[in-house]
Scaffold this motif. Structure first.
Motif, PDB file in Angstrom:
ATOM      1  N   ARG A  91       0.831  -1.205   0.000  1.00  0.00           N
ATOM      2  CA  ARG A  91       0.000   0.000   0.000  1.00  0.00           C
ATOM      3  C   ARG A  91       0.864   1.253   0.000  1.00  0.00           C
ATOM      4  N   GLU A  92       1.943   1.242   0.781  1.00  0.00           N
ATOM      5  CA  GLU A  92       2.819   2.415   0.841  1.00  0.00           C
ATOM      6  C   GLU A  92       3.452   2.707  -0.512  1.00  0.00           C
ATOM      7  N   VAL A  93       3.912   1.654  -1.195  1.00  0.00           N
ATOM      8  CA  VAL A  93       4.511   1.837  -2.519  1.00  0.00           C
ATOM      9  C   VAL A  93       3.459   2.358  -3.500  1.00  0.00           C
ATOM     10  N   TYR A  94       2.282   1.745  -3.473  1.00  0.00           N
ATOM     11  CA  TYR A  94       1.195   2.130  -4.381  1.00  0.00           C
ATOM     12  C   TYR A  94       0.783   3.590  -4.165  1.00  0.00           C
ATOM     13  N   ILE A  95       0.543   3.962  -2.912  1.00  0.00           N
ATOM     14  CA  ILE A  95       0.080   5.328  -2.628  1.00  0.00           C
ATOM     15  C   ILE A  95       1.182   6.345  -2.941  1.00  0.00           C
TER      16      ILE A  95
END
Length: 191
Positions: A100-104
């Motif tokens: 999620r951190e990479v995506y966001i």
């Protein structure tokens, strides 16, 4: 660049290797000391933002470095708990949280390039996820279920909060994607 908030943020980055080394030392309270360093770093995250606003010392460098510092120390903590607990029940939510951190981060960068970063600005849901995640990591890193012979259930609470933060993480990821969907699906104009 050398403002008080930026120095505090740089301190947080410098604490990452200290946190990792202390956590893996071969002495009785190493895990608890590592968890304390992680807690201290988490507190500096709130403190540097507060000081930047209060002292009117917000800078472009600070706006860049602050989320990077957060993601680095959280990624280190997630890797450390997956190593320490060595169970799929920790690994799956840890992978979800890191993904999620990479995506966001990528979504925010792309939206910023489109001049629409306000659409994916940090929301209450994102802040709630971060709070639950930090508390989960402190509990799981500490490996403490008892303190001075009394049950405190830190690890059990850490598990619950890790799953709660993973759910909030997925929810916020969907929420940010929905907010950005129109921009993501627009046809590019040829010039």
């Amino acid at each position: 660049m050398w403002t008080i908030p930026n120095i505090i943020t740089m301190l947080r980055v410098l604490l990452i290797p200290v946190f990792v080394v202390v956590y893996f030392l071969d002495w009785e309270w190493a895990r608890q000391a590592g968890a304390f360093i992680f807690w201290f770093a988490a507190i500096t995250d709130w403190f540097d933002g507060y000081l930047a606003r209060k002292l009117k010392q917000s800078t472009a460098f600070g706006a860049f470095l602050d989320p990077v510092a957060d993601k680095l120390i959280v990624a280190a903590a997630l890797l450390m708990i997956t190593h320490s607990y060595n169970t799929v029940w920790i690994t799956i939510p840890a992978i979800l949280l890191m993904s999620r951190e990479v995506y966001i981060s990528a979504l925010r960068e792309w939206m910023g390039q489109q001049g629409k970063s306000d659409i994916v600005a940090v929301s209450f849901l994102g802040k709630a996820k971060t709070m639950a995640q930090m508390l989960a990591l402190i509990g799981l890193l500490s490996e403490m279920d008892y303190f001075m012979g009394y049950p405190i259930y830190w690890v059990k609470l850490g598990y619950v909060l890790l799953y709660f933060s993973a759910i909030l993480s997925a929810w916020s990821m969907v929420s940010y994607t929905v907010a950005a969907w129109k921009s993501l699906t627009e046809k590019k104009q040829n010039s």
